[in-house]
Design a protein around this motif. Structure first.
Motif, PDB file in Angstrom:
ATOM      1  N   THR A   1       0.845  -1.224   0.032  1.00 51.48           N
ATOM      2  CA  THR A   1       0.032  -0.186  -0.047  1.00 51.48           C
ATOM      3  C   THR A   1       0.643   1.095  -0.142  1.00 51.48           C
ATOM      4  OG1 THR A   1      -1.731  -1.199   1.315  1.00 51.48           O
ATOM      5  CG2 THR A   1      -1.893   1.284   1.170  1.00 51.48           C
ATOM      6  N   ALA A   2       1.993   1.012   0.809  1.00 50.64           N
ATOM      7  CA  ALA A   2       2.733   2.252   0.954  1.00 50.64           C
ATOM      8  C   ALA A   2       3.254   2.725  -0.377  1.00 50.64           C
ATOM      9  CB  ALA A   2       3.900   1.789   1.935  1.00 50.64           C
ATOM     10  N   GLN A   3       3.913   1.643  -0.943  1.00 53.95           N
ATOM     11  CA  GLN A   3       4.609   1.627  -2.520  1.00 53.95           C
ATOM     12  C   GLN A   3       3.487   2.335  -3.319  1.00 53.95           C
ATOM     13  OE1 GLN A   3       7.613   1.452  -3.352  1.00 53.95           O
ATOM     14  NE2 GLN A   3       7.378   1.851  -5.414  1.00 53.95           N
ATOM     15  N   GLU A   4       2.260   1.801  -3.639  1.00 51.86           N
ATOM     16  CA  GLU A   4       1.206   2.301  -4.312  1.00 51.86           C
ATOM     17  C   GLU A   4       0.988   3.728  -4.127  1.00 51.86           C
ATOM     18  OE1 GLU A   4      -3.403   2.092  -4.979  1.00 51.86           O
ATOM     19  OE2 GLU A   4      -2.477   0.247  -4.585  1.00 51.86           O
ATOM     20  N   GLU A   5       0.839   4.236  -2.860  1.00 52.73           N
ATOM     21  CA  GLU A   5       0.690   5.536  -2.666  1.00 52.73           C
ATOM     22  C   GLU A   5       1.866   6.561  -2.885  1.00 52.73           C
ATOM     23  OE1 GLU A   5      -2.085   7.234  -1.074  1.00 52.73           O
ATOM     24  OE2 GLU A   5      -2.959   5.353  -1.682  1.00 52.73           O
ATOM     25  N   ARG A   6       3.060   5.875  -2.709  1.00 48.24           N
ATOM     26  CA  ARG A   6       4.404   6.746  -3.184  1.00 48.24           C
ATOM     27  C   ARG A   6       4.300   6.948  -4.761  1.00 48.24           C
ATOM     28  NH1 ARG A   6       6.934   3.710   0.994  1.00 48.24           N
ATOM     29  NH2 ARG A   6       7.534   2.225  -0.469  1.00 48.24           N
ATOM     30  N   GLU A   7       4.002   5.775  -5.371  1.00 43.93           N
ATOM     31  CA  GLU A   7       3.790   5.719  -6.923  1.00 43.93           C
ATOM     32  C   GLU A   7       3.003   7.035  -7.349  1.00 43.93           C
ATOM     33  OE1 GLU A   7       3.505   1.840  -8.016  1.00 43.93           O
ATOM     34  OE2 GLU A   7       5.459   1.437  -7.807  1.00 43.93           O
ATOM     35  N   ARG A   8       1.791   6.840  -6.563  1.00 47.39           N
ATOM     36  CA  ARG A   8       0.638   7.848  -7.139  1.00 47.39           C
ATOM     37  C   ARG A   8       1.035   9.414  -6.896  1.00 47.39           C
ATOM     38  NH1 ARG A   8      -5.507   5.871  -5.185  1.00 47.39           N
ATOM     39  NH2 ARG A   8      -5.778   4.522  -6.854  1.00 47.39           N
ATOM     40  N   GLN A   9       1.778   9.507  -5.664  1.00 51.20           N
ATOM     41  CA  GLN A   9       2.116  10.770  -5.315  1.00 51.20           C
ATOM     42  C   GLN A   9       3.208  11.225  -6.296  1.00 51.20           C
ATOM     43  OE1 GLN A   9       3.192  11.478  -1.314  1.00 51.20           O
ATOM     44  NE2 GLN A   9       3.086  13.923  -1.284  1.00 51.20           N
TER      45      GLN A   9
ATOM     46  N   ALA B   1       3.623  10.403  -9.454  1.00 49.75           N
ATOM     47  CA  ALA B   1       3.204  10.552 -10.763  1.00 49.75           C
ATOM     48  C   ALA B   1       2.220  11.882 -10.837  1.00 49.75           C
ATOM     49  CB  ALA B   1       2.414   9.455 -11.276  1.00 49.75           C
ATOM     50  N   ALA B   2       1.589  12.380  -9.714  1.00 53.53           N
ATOM     51  CA  ALA B   2       0.682  13.467  -9.783  1.00 53.53           C
ATOM     52  C   ALA B   2       1.291  14.600 -10.123  1.00 53.53           C
ATOM     53  CB  ALA B   2      -0.111  13.540  -8.506  1.00 53.53           C
ATOM     54  N   GLU B   3       0.535  15.452 -10.695  1.00 56.14           N
ATOM     55  CA  GLU B   3       1.077  16.677 -11.112  1.00 56.14           C
ATOM     56  C   GLU B   3       0.672  17.943  -9.762  1.00 56.14           C
ATOM     57  OE1 GLU B   3      -0.482  18.524 -14.720  1.00 56.14           O
ATOM     58  OE2 GLU B   3      -0.454  16.307 -15.719  1.00 56.14           O
ATOM     59  N   TYR B   4      -0.245  17.376  -8.948  1.00 58.20           N
ATOM     60  CA  TYR B   4      -0.907  18.342  -7.930  1.00 58.20           C
ATOM     61  C   TYR B   4      -1.075  17.298  -6.609  1.00 58.20           C
ATOM     62  CZ  TYR B   4      -2.427  21.062 -12.053  1.00 58.20           C
ATOM     63  OH  TYR B   4      -2.375  21.880 -13.161  1.00 58.20           O
TER      64      TYR B   4
ATOM     65  N   ASN C   1      -8.634   9.040  -8.946  1.00 57.87           N
ATOM     66  CA  ASN C   1      -9.181   8.233 -10.368  1.00 57.87           C
ATOM     67  C   ASN C   1      -9.796   9.305 -11.442  1.00 57.87           C
ATOM     68  OD1 ASN C   1      -8.161   5.957  -9.145  1.00 57.87           O
ATOM     69  ND2 ASN C   1     -10.117   5.370  -8.525  1.00 57.87           N
ATOM     70  N   ALA C   2     -10.375  10.225 -11.049  1.00 53.49           N
ATOM     71  CA  ALA C   2     -11.343  11.003 -12.024  1.00 53.49           C
ATOM     72  C   ALA C   2     -10.279  11.999 -12.507  1.00 53.49           C
ATOM     73  CB  ALA C   2     -12.608  11.591 -11.387  1.00 53.49           C
ATOM     74  N   THR C   3      -9.221  12.409 -11.882  1.00 54.63           N
ATOM     75  CA  THR C   3      -8.413  13.129 -12.589  1.00 54.63           C
ATOM     76  C   THR C   3      -7.238  12.428 -13.319  1.00 54.63           C
ATOM     77  OG1 THR C   3      -7.023  13.316 -10.563  1.00 54.63           O
ATOM     78  CG2 THR C   3      -8.644  15.040 -10.972  1.00 54.63           C
ATOM     79  N   ASN C   4      -7.520  11.132 -13.387  1.00 61.02           N
ATOM     80  CA  ASN C   4      -6.408  10.244 -14.000  1.00 61.02           C
ATOM     81  C   ASN C   4      -4.994  10.275 -13.522  1.00 61.02           C
ATOM     82  OD1 ASN C   4      -5.746   8.384 -16.249  1.00 61.02           O
ATOM     83  ND2 ASN C   4      -5.168  10.013 -17.550  1.00 61.02           N
ATOM     84  N   GLY C   5      -5.098  10.440 -12.298  1.00 64.89           N
ATOM     85  CA  GLY C   5      -3.858  10.462 -11.235  1.00 64.89           C
ATOM     86  C   GLY C   5      -3.086  11.772 -11.513  1.00 64.89           C
ATOM     87  N   LYS C   6      -3.605  12.748 -11.977  1.00 62.86           N
ATOM     88  CA  LYS C   6      -2.888  14.041 -12.161  1.00 62.86           C
ATOM     89  C   LYS C   6      -3.050  14.760 -10.612  1.00 62.86           C
ATOM     90  CE  LYS C   6      -3.633  14.765 -16.786  1.00 62.86           C
ATOM     91  NZ  LYS C   6      -3.806  15.795 -17.982  1.00 62.86           N
ATOM     92  N   VAL C   7      -4.068  14.307  -9.792  1.00 66.52           N
ATOM     93  CA  VAL C   7      -4.144  14.977  -8.329  1.00 66.52           C
ATOM     94  C   VAL C   7      -3.964  13.840  -7.332  1.00 66.52           C
ATOM     95  CG1 VAL C   7      -5.604  16.095  -6.666  1.00 66.52           C
ATOM     96  CG2 VAL C   7      -5.663  16.914  -9.089  1.00 66.52           C
ATOM     97  N   TYR C   8      -2.886  13.961  -6.300  1.00 69.86           N
ATOM     98  CA  TYR C   8      -2.858  13.035  -5.434  1.00 69.86           C
ATOM     99  C   TYR C   8      -3.385  13.787  -4.039  1.00 69.86           C
ATOM    100  CZ  TYR C   8      -0.707  10.312  -1.555  1.00 69.86           C
ATOM    101  OH  TYR C   8      -0.601   9.521  -0.202  1.00 69.86           O
ATOM    102  N   VAL C   9      -4.208  13.023  -3.309  1.00 66.62           N
ATOM    103  CA  VAL C   9      -4.741  13.280  -2.205  1.00 66.62           C
ATOM    104  C   VAL C   9      -4.215  12.994  -1.072  1.00 66.62           C
ATOM    105  CG1 VAL C   9      -7.038  13.770  -0.809  1.00 66.62           C
ATOM    106  CG2 VAL C   9      -7.059  13.857  -3.556  1.00 66.62           C
ATOM    107  N   LYS C  10      -3.760  13.792  -0.202  1.00 62.34           N
ATOM    108  CA  LYS C  10      -2.958  13.535   0.947  1.00 62.34           C
ATOM    109  C   LYS C  10      -4.135  13.975   2.160  1.00 62.34           C
ATOM    110  CE  LYS C  10       1.072  15.067   3.707  1.00 62.34           C
ATOM    111  NZ  LYS C  10       2.137  16.192   3.656  1.00 62.34           N
TER     112      LYS C  10
END
Length: 382
Positions: free
Chosen positions: A46-54, A56-59, A88-97
């Motif tokens: 899970t931590a790895q997935e969150e790191r990858e999402r963050q 890859a995100a633009e915001y 998901n709806a921003t296609n990964g462009k926004v990461y939510v913390k």
């Protein structure tokens, strides 16, 4: 078996601390909510997935609430769903913390943080919007939109979006979506009066109210003695008899641990216990158009998930409160009619609020029509 549970709890705590101290607090929360903290391997994944999402995100968007993640079981605040939907709806462009559980404050403090741009998004009550756009305080008019359906009709209507949203945006906010929790109830302390079924049952009852002048006037009209008490001091005030009753939704009574100090709860359906997710408007306007559309769509999806969750959340809260001996009372149409006649928004005592908040009686009548007109969305009422 007890040793196994103890070992599992220790593993969950160890893995949570490990993720959090490594800078992955949101990952720790997500893993915990998904029941994966007991497994070091699952937590790491899970931590790895969150790191990858963050990465890859633009915001990166900080989303703050006053509620712990597990609260949605009885208080459908939907924060984890909103995080997932935005990403998901921003296609990964926004990461939510995530910043749940009041880490960054609650209520008005969160609204101010969004307005000032300290954080990008937060949950707070509609009443906490009132200092920035007073028109939203119309929701506190008794029986104007107290039922879940009338509230949903109102805030999703063109009239609300046309009258209210420009005023919210003038104060630097964008309303992402409105959260239905349930109407406020009449909850009586253990050892206090019996069940409250009619306004006459409230005679002499010291009723805890927040700072809202409208709620204070309503409880005076229905015969109670309004007693302003800060939320943080309310449990001790109820225990000690400083106040005899209070009015949050059933889900809030459960989340905030009132079960052991209450005896009776009545569904009077006068005023909604409603929330909103607001976004800093300047930040929103700085996003590309496709990301803006993604955020709006995520809000729409989350709103529909929230409406579907309401009856299950209420049922869970009622079940848990019932175990502690709390008795519940639903009112017939004839009984509700007495409450509406005694304190409802049709009374002349509320006319000044209507014109002051809506701007004119004509504007108010447009919103009144919207509340009474079935919109696109159905929601269950208690």
């Amino acid at each position: 078996m007890n040793e196994e549970l103890k070992d599992k709890a220790l593993a969950e705590r160890r893995n949570f601390l490990k993720l959090a101290t490594a800078g992955g607090f949101t990952a720790a929360l997500v893993a915990g909510a998904g029941g994966m903290l007991w497994s070091e391997e699952a937590a790491a994944q899970t931590a790895q997935e969150e790191r990858e999402r963050q990465a890859a995100a633009e915001y990166t968007m900080t989303l703050a609430t006053a509620y712990v993640l597990g609260a949605s079981r009885s208080y459908p605040i939907m924060q984890l769903d909103l995080k997932e939907n935005i990403q998901n709806a921003t296609n990964g462009k926004v990461y939510v913390k995530l910043a749940p559980g009041g880490q960054l404050g609650a209520g008005g403090a969160l609204a101010q943080a969004v307005q000032g741009g300290t954080i990008q998004c937060a949950q707070h009550s509609l009443s906490n919007f009132a200092p920035f756009a007073s028109v939203v305080d119309l929701i506190n008019l008794p029986y104007f939109c107290g039922s879940n359906q009338r509230f949903t009709n109102l805030v999703t209507s063109d009239a609300w979006k046309g009258e209210v949203h420009p005023k919210i945006e003038a104060s630097g906010f964008k309303a992402l979506f409105y959260v239905v929790i349930d109407p406020r109830v009449v909850a009586v302390r253990a050892g206090g009066a019996g069940p409250v079924l009619s306004p006459s049952d409230l005679e002499g009852v010291k009723f805890r109210v927040p700072g809202s002048k409208m709620l204070q006037q309503y409880y005076r009209l229905v015969g109670a003695n309004p007693t302003p008490v800060a939320w943080g001091e309310t449990p001790s005030a109820i225990k000690q008899g400083v106040a005899d009753a209070l009015d949050p939704a059933v889900g809030a009574l459960h989340v905030f641990g009132f079960a052991d100090i209450l005896s009776h709860v009545t569904f009077t359906q006068a005023v909604p216990d409603s929330q909103v997710y607001s976004v800093n408007l300047e930040w929103f306007n700085s996003l590309s158009s496709d990301v803006q559309e993604g955020l709006e769509f995520a809000g729409e999806v989350s709103a529909q998930q929230n409406l579907a969750k309401v009856p299950a959340a209420r049922a869970y809260a009622m079940s848990e409160l019932s175990k502690a001996g709390v008795e519940f009372h639903s009112l017939s149409e004839d009984q509700l009619a007495v409450w509406k006649e005694t304190g409802g928004y049709q009374r002349s005592e509320w006319d000044q609020y209507k014109t002051d908040l809506a701007g004119s009686m004509g504007n108010f009548e447009k919103l009144e029509e919207a509340a009474g007109t079935m919109g696109r969305y159905y929601v269950h009422d208690a």
